[in-house]
Design a protein around this motif. Structure first.
Motif, PDB file in Angstrom:
ATOM      1  N   PHE A   8     -10.476   8.486 -12.233  1.00 45.41           N
ATOM      2  CA  PHE A   8      -9.111   8.387 -11.752  1.00 45.41           C
ATOM      3  C   PHE A   8      -8.699   6.916 -11.732  1.00 45.41           C
ATOM      4  O   PHE A   8      -9.499   6.044 -11.400  1.00 45.41           O
ATOM      5  CB  PHE A   8      -8.975   8.974 -10.346  1.00 45.41           C
ATOM      6  CG  PHE A   8      -8.915  10.463 -10.290  1.00 45.41           C
ATOM      7  CD1 PHE A   8      -7.852  11.148 -10.838  1.00 45.41           C
ATOM      8  CD2 PHE A   8      -9.935  11.184  -9.681  1.00 45.41           C
ATOM      9  CE1 PHE A   8      -7.792  12.546 -10.785  1.00 45.41           C
ATOM     10  CE2 PHE A   8      -9.886  12.572  -9.606  1.00 45.41           C
ATOM     11  CZ  PHE A   8      -8.814  13.258 -10.168  1.00 45.41           C
ATOM     12  N   PRO A   9      -7.438   6.620 -12.075  1.00 41.77           N
ATOM     13  CA  PRO A   9      -6.997   5.219 -12.063  1.00 41.77           C
ATOM     14  C   PRO A   9      -6.811   4.714 -10.645  1.00 41.77           C
ATOM     15  O   PRO A   9      -6.598   5.491  -9.712  1.00 41.77           O
ATOM     16  CB  PRO A   9      -5.656   5.287 -12.805  1.00 41.77           C
ATOM     17  CG  PRO A   9      -5.146   6.664 -12.516  1.00 41.77           C
ATOM     18  CD  PRO A   9      -6.365   7.547 -12.482  1.00 41.77           C
ATOM     19  N   ALA A  10      -6.895   3.401 -10.477  1.00 39.73           N
ATOM     20  CA  ALA A  10      -6.586   2.812  -9.166  1.00 39.73           C
ATOM     21  C   ALA A  10      -5.148   3.139  -8.778  1.00 39.73           C
ATOM     22  O   ALA A  10      -4.856   3.447  -7.622  1.00 39.73           O
ATOM     23  CB  ALA A  10      -6.807   1.307  -9.209  1.00 39.73           C
ATOM     24  N   VAL A  11      -4.253   3.067  -9.767  1.00 38.02           N
ATOM     25  CA  VAL A  11      -2.837   3.366  -9.555  1.00 38.02           C
ATOM     26  C   VAL A  11      -2.333   4.220 -10.710  1.00 38.02           C
ATOM     27  O   VAL A  11      -2.538   3.873 -11.876  1.00 38.02           O
ATOM     28  CB  VAL A  11      -1.988   2.079  -9.468  1.00 38.02           C
ATOM     29  CG1 VAL A  11      -0.504   2.409  -9.413  1.00 38.02           C
ATOM     30  CG2 VAL A  11      -2.383   1.247  -8.260  1.00 38.02           C
ATOM     31  N   ALA A  12      -1.689   5.324 -10.395  1.00 36.61           N
ATOM     32  CA  ALA A  12      -1.013   6.150 -11.401  1.00 36.61           C
ATOM     33  C   ALA A  12       0.491   5.991 -11.204  1.00 36.61           C
ATOM     34  O   ALA A  12       1.003   6.236 -10.104  1.00 36.61           O
ATOM     35  CB  ALA A  12      -1.417   7.617 -11.272  1.00 36.61           C
ATOM     36  N   LEU A  13       1.170   5.547 -12.235  1.00 36.67           N
ATOM     37  CA  LEU A  13       2.623   5.402 -12.207  1.00 36.67           C
ATOM     38  C   LEU A  13       3.243   6.479 -13.085  1.00 36.67           C
ATOM     39  O   LEU A  13       2.749   6.739 -14.186  1.00 36.67           O
ATOM     40  CB  LEU A  13       3.028   4.016 -12.702  1.00 36.67           C
ATOM     41  CG  LEU A  13       2.511   2.838 -11.869  1.00 36.67           C
ATOM     42  CD1 LEU A  13       2.845   1.523 -12.559  1.00 36.67           C
ATOM     43  CD2 LEU A  13       3.098   2.865 -10.452  1.00 36.67           C
ATOM     44  N   PHE A  14       4.317   7.080 -12.619  1.00 38.91           N
ATOM     45  CA  PHE A  14       4.915   8.212 -13.311  1.00 38.91           C
ATOM     46  C   PHE A  14       6.394   7.979 -13.601  1.00 38.91           C
ATOM     47  O   PHE A  14       7.130   7.443 -12.759  1.00 38.91           O
ATOM     48  CB  PHE A  14       4.808   9.490 -12.458  1.00 38.91           C
ATOM     49  CG  PHE A  14       3.414   9.954 -12.196  1.00 38.91           C
ATOM     50  CD1 PHE A  14       2.774  10.808 -13.078  1.00 38.91           C
ATOM     51  CD2 PHE A  14       2.743   9.532 -11.053  1.00 38.91           C
ATOM     52  CE1 PHE A  14       1.472  11.249 -12.828  1.00 38.91           C
ATOM     53  CE2 PHE A  14       1.445   9.964 -10.796  1.00 38.91           C
ATOM     54  CZ  PHE A  14       0.814  10.816 -11.688  1.00 38.91           C
TER      55      PHE A  14
END
Length: 228
Positions: A8-14
């Motif tokens: 899983f990424p540290a931060v997921a931006l959508f």
């Protein structure tokens, strides 16, 4: 740095419309109110849906194809005003989105939204969904001097969160989402459940990962790996 589990990424931006939210029904209600006010026949959802990710101007063009560019441009403020009244009345999350967001949160990841929708409208959407405490960052189309496909909004989101761009993954349903991520140095996920024109081929966008349904992103190994 996030303590997210490996994968899983540290931060997921959508992206918002067409990625997290099926907002086409709200857009349809908006367009059909404008058409009705001018004594015109309604547009069908199928005819409008593919234009949603392209923004207000594209939807106005699809709804009023006989008008010239100047006439359509003059209708943008009206479209946004009517849309704000319809916002959240008909739209729904795509199936599997909430479970996917919960999986990210459970892993220790943070997530946020970078959209070309004006920030005030995006904040209305987030509030309507009850996401104010869950969404770690929100960057709209007018938050920065540039919007996607320029990388500036993605870089601004990373800056606000205090992480390097390569620690983020950007997820979107449009080629400009992938282009913005590439220019920002972020791995990208292109999703195929959103809105696109008939001739557009997500495989040609050269995203790091192509996802056909949100459930695929429940698995940490499905996410592209950043360099952070």
């Amino acid at each position: 740095m996030s303590d997210a589990r490996a994968g899983f990424p540290a931060v997921a931006l959508f992206d918002l419309d067409g990625t997290l939210l099926d907002s086409a029904p709200d857009m349809l209600a908006t367009a059909n109110r404008m058409l009705a006010a001018r004594g015109r026949a309604p547009i069908a959802l199928a005819a409008l849906r593919q234009h949603v990710s392209k923004g207000a101007r594209a939807m106005i063009a699809a709804s009023f194809p006989d008008l010239d560019a100047g006439e359509r441009e003059a209708m943008v403020p009206e479209f946004l005003a009517v849309y704000r009244e319809e916002l959240g009345r008909h739209s729904v999350l795509f199936e599997g989105i909430d479970a996917m967001l919960q999986a990210l949160e459970s892993s220790g990841s943070r997530w946020g939204i970078v959209t070309n929708k004006p920030e005030y409208l995006a904040r209305d959407v987030v509030a309507g969904l009850g996401w104010q405490q869950r969404c770690a960052v929100l960057v709209g189309g007018d938050t920065c001097p540039e919007k996607k496909p320029h990388p500036m909004p993605l870089l601004e989101a990373a800056r606000q969160l205090g992480v390097a761009p390569e620690q983020c993954v950007y997820v979107g349903d449009d080629e400009r989402d992938v282009a913005a991520a590439r220019a920002a140095g972020m791995p990208s996920v292109a999703v195929t459940w959103g809105y696109r024109l008939d001739h557009e081929d997500p495989w040609s966008w050269r995203a790091d990962v192509l996802a056909e349904q949100p459930a695929e992103l429940l698995q940490p190994q499905a996410w592209p790996r950043g360099r952070g």
